[in-house]
Design a protein around this motif. Structure first.
Motif, PDB file in Angstrom:
ATOM      1  N   TYR A 140       0.813  -1.163  -0.117  1.00  0.00           N
ATOM      2  CA  TYR A 140       0.137  -0.189   0.040  1.00  0.00           C
ATOM      3  C   TYR A 140       0.891   1.326   0.137  1.00  0.00           C
ATOM      4  O   TYR A 140       1.839   1.259   0.742  1.00  0.00           O
ATOM      5  N   ALA A 141       0.197   2.146  -0.690  1.00  0.00           N
ATOM      6  CA  ALA A 141       1.283   3.625  -0.707  1.00  0.00           C
ATOM      7  C   ALA A 141       0.238   4.502  -1.298  1.00  0.00           C
ATOM      8  O   ALA A 141      -0.777   4.305  -1.701  1.00  0.00           O
ATOM      9  N   ASP A 142       0.631   5.716  -0.757  1.00  0.00           N
ATOM     10  CA  ASP A 142      -0.416   6.952  -1.271  1.00  0.00           C
ATOM     11  C   ASP A 142      -0.188   7.329  -2.655  1.00  0.00           C
ATOM     12  O   ASP A 142      -0.891   7.625  -3.277  1.00  0.00           O
ATOM     13  N   TYR A 143       1.004   6.932  -3.223  1.00  0.00           N
ATOM     14  CA  TYR A 143       1.533   7.169  -4.606  1.00  0.00           C
ATOM     15  C   TYR A 143       2.742   6.301  -4.744  1.00  0.00           C
ATOM     16  O   TYR A 143       3.604   6.203  -3.919  1.00  0.00           O
ATOM     17  N   TYR A 159      -2.418  -2.046  -3.395  1.00  0.00           N
ATOM     18  CA  TYR A 159      -3.419  -0.906  -3.005  1.00  0.00           C
ATOM     19  C   TYR A 159      -2.841   0.471  -3.143  1.00  0.00           C
ATOM     20  O   TYR A 159      -1.650   0.463  -2.959  1.00  0.00           O
ATOM     21  N   MET A 160      -3.720   1.338  -3.356  1.00  0.00           N
ATOM     22  CA  MET A 160      -3.091   2.680  -3.480  1.00  0.00           C
ATOM     23  C   MET A 160      -4.259   3.692  -2.875  1.00  0.00           C
ATOM     24  O   MET A 160      -5.495   3.321  -3.078  1.00  0.00           O
ATOM     25  N   VAL A 264      -2.654  -1.775 -10.377  1.00  0.00           N
ATOM     26  CA  VAL A 264      -3.021  -1.618  -9.015  1.00  0.00           C
ATOM     27  C   VAL A 264      -4.256  -2.608  -9.075  1.00  0.00           C
ATOM     28  O   VAL A 264      -5.168  -2.445  -9.687  1.00  0.00           O
ATOM     29  N   ASP A 265      -4.534  -3.290  -7.918  1.00  0.00           N
ATOM     30  CA  ASP A 265      -5.650  -4.210  -7.845  1.00  0.00           C
ATOM     31  C   ASP A 265      -6.953  -3.265  -7.348  1.00  0.00           C
ATOM     32  O   ASP A 265      -7.999  -3.573  -7.786  1.00  0.00           O
ATOM     33  N   SER A 266      -6.511  -2.261  -6.525  1.00  0.00           N
ATOM     34  CA  SER A 266      -7.850  -1.700  -5.801  1.00  0.00           C
ATOM     35  C   SER A 266      -7.315  -0.487  -5.077  1.00  0.00           C
ATOM     36  O   SER A 266      -6.184  -0.397  -4.669  1.00  0.00           O
ATOM     37  N   LEU A 267      -8.244   0.457  -4.905  1.00  0.00           N
ATOM     38  CA  LEU A 267      -7.855   1.788  -4.088  1.00  0.00           C
ATOM     39  C   LEU A 267      -8.357   1.690  -2.852  1.00  0.00           C
ATOM     40  O   LEU A 267      -9.558   1.172  -2.628  1.00  0.00           O
ATOM     41  N   ASP A 272      -8.675   1.489   5.889  1.00  0.00           N
ATOM     42  CA  ASP A 272      -8.971   0.301   5.188  1.00  0.00           C
ATOM     43  C   ASP A 272      -8.098  -0.824   5.145  1.00  0.00           C
ATOM     44  O   ASP A 272      -8.566  -1.826   5.370  1.00  0.00           O
ATOM     45  N   MET A 273      -6.831  -0.580   5.057  1.00  0.00           N
ATOM     46  CA  MET A 273      -5.798  -1.413   5.119  1.00  0.00           C
ATOM     47  C   MET A 273      -5.666  -1.956   6.409  1.00  0.00           C
ATOM     48  O   MET A 273      -5.368  -3.215   6.654  1.00  0.00           O
ATOM     49  N   GLN A 274      -5.835  -1.272   7.371  1.00  0.00           N
ATOM     50  CA  GLN A 274      -5.660  -1.565   8.971  1.00  0.00           C
ATOM     51  C   GLN A 274      -6.869  -2.576   9.238  1.00  0.00           C
ATOM     52  O   GLN A 274      -6.465  -3.760   9.793  1.00  0.00           O
ATOM     53  N   ASP A 275      -7.960  -2.226   8.530  1.00  0.00           N
ATOM     54  CA  ASP A 275      -9.030  -3.234   9.006  1.00  0.00           C
ATOM     55  C   ASP A 275      -8.767  -4.572   8.220  1.00  0.00           C
ATOM     56  O   ASP A 275      -9.091  -5.875   8.577  1.00  0.00           O
ATOM     57  N   MET A 276      -8.539  -4.518   7.093  1.00  0.00           N
ATOM     58  CA  MET A 276      -8.070  -5.661   6.000  1.00  0.00           C
ATOM     59  C   MET A 276      -7.097  -6.575   6.962  1.00  0.00           C
ATOM     60  O   MET A 276      -7.274  -7.717   6.985  1.00  0.00           O
ATOM     61  N   LEU A 277      -5.815  -6.001   7.415  1.00  0.00           N
ATOM     62  CA  LEU A 277      -4.911  -6.776   8.148  1.00  0.00           C
ATOM     63  C   LEU A 277      -5.337  -7.294   9.387  1.00  0.00           C
ATOM     64  O   LEU A 277      -5.040  -8.285   9.772  1.00  0.00           O
TER      65      LEU A 277
END
Length: 369
Positions: A140-143, A159-160, A264-267, A272-277
């Motif tokens: 994941y990255a902002d850009y 993810y981005m 990229v797979d998804s935005l 959201d990444m925290q919840d996913m992890l």
């Protein structure tokens, strides 16, 4: 007379107090340094995620000076910033693959990674091998810059940030020329060079790239770019020609286009990444992260030596200079002496010479050779 003694005693008292304060300060500094280096890294909890953001300074050669990356400001505020050797980074990723406490890797990559493409490629390769353990790797990255995206393609999914972007424009380089400036200053460069492809001094002699320098530069960049595109195409299941077209036409204008082209797979947002992890690791509020530096500092399990024969790894990192040199430079005499010691060591059966250098003194290079 009484006034003299009062002044003298006052100065003496001030001198003693000042020395006591200075001595106390240095004792506190030394105690802080000792505590920082003696303090054990916190234990890794079960269900942890190894977080790699490459914010640490990574060098090719292991540092022999623990204070080499610390400045005076670091000593004053007790900020023990450190650098890590690439071999320790690769070993940590390999160790995490068999560590039951590590659930997976989270590539939360700093866009402006402070390592070169060769180092980045070795770290990426280690992450690819990590996936053979069956554990997850998310990025994941902002850009993403091209470098950070290249590392991200080692992940299972990329993810981005919805407002982010992905830089994808190919590779380029440029040369600044000084010939006209020198002429205006009435300075003439006297240069001795051997061969048409020795282009380091061309900026002082020409006002544009020579055909030979342009040829070798295009070949070098083309080779690097082809390697990067090939690896990304394989990792993402994309066509190399399409990736080249995206760069030529500057197709990736925003985050949505990065998804549409399957780069990229998804935005998603960081939350959201925290919840996913959390869902993947079983934690309730937030996942348990362990930084790369903390994981490198974890105690190693002693391994049994299988042979008395050794393979020596000799590092040549930095500019090549004449004579002896301190850490960060390649001294001709220093490295030659190191190689001589290795050659005389009967227990060493082979040598790996790792060179990470922009070049430098021809004489020192000859001494090393």
């Amino acid at each position: 007379m009484n006034s003299f003694f009062r002044t003298f005693l006052a100065c003496l008292l001030a001198f003693v107090v000042a020395n006591i304060l200075i001595g106390t300060f240095f004792v506190m500094v030394l105690a802080g340094i000792g505590a920082a280096f003696s303090e054990q890294a916190p234990a890794v909890e079960s269900g942890s995620v190894l977080r790699i953001d490459l914010s640490e300074r990574i060098t090719d050669a292991p540092s022999v000076n623990p204070f080499s990356s610390m400045g005076l400001a670091d000593l004053i505020d007790m900020d023990m910033s450190r650098s890590y050797a690439l071999v320790d980074v690769l070993e940590a990723i390999e160790r995490a693959a068999s560590d039951d406490d590590i659930e997976g890797i989270y590539l939360n990559i700093n866009p402006y990674v402070g390592v070169g493409m060769a180092t980045l490629d070795e770290i990426r390769d280690a992450v690819v091998k990590f996936k053979e353990s069956g554990k997850f790797v998310l990025s994941y990255a902002d850009y993403y810059t091209q470098g950070s995206y290249y590392l991200a393609t080692a992940a299972d999914r990329i993810y981005m940030n919805p407002e982010g972007s992905l830089s994808w424009a190919g590779m380029a380089t440029g040369v600044m020329f000084y010939k006209d400036l020198l002429e205006k200053l009435d300075i003439r460069a006297e240069v001795i060079r051997h061969g048409k492809y020795k282009a380091a001094v061309e900026p002082f002699l020409l006002d544009k790239m020579s055909p030979e320098n342009r040829l070798q530069t295009e070949r070098l960049l083309g080779s690097m770019w082809g390697y990067v595109v090939g690896n990304i195409a394989e990792a993402r299941g994309l066509d190399s020609a399409e990736l080249q077209r995206y760069a030529s036409e500057l197709t990736l204008s925003d985050a949505r286009s990065a998804v549409e082209t399957s780069m990229v797979d998804s935005l998603a947002y960081e939350a959201d990444m925290q919840d996913m992890l959390c869902e993947m690791t079983g934690w309730d509020d937030e996942p348990e992260f362990v930084s790369l530096g903390t994981y490198i500092d974890q105690p190693r399990v002693a391994t049994k030596k299988l042979s008395k024969n050794k393979i020596a790894v000799v590092y040549a990192e930095g500019q090549i200079v004449d004579g002896k040199a301190k850490e960060g430079l390649v001294g001709g005499n220093s490295l030659a002496a190191r190689l001589r010691d290795v050659r005389r060591d009967e227990g060493v059966r082979a040598v790996v010479l790792r060179v990470n250098s922009p070049g430098g003194s021809a004489l020192a290079s000859e001494v090393i050779w």
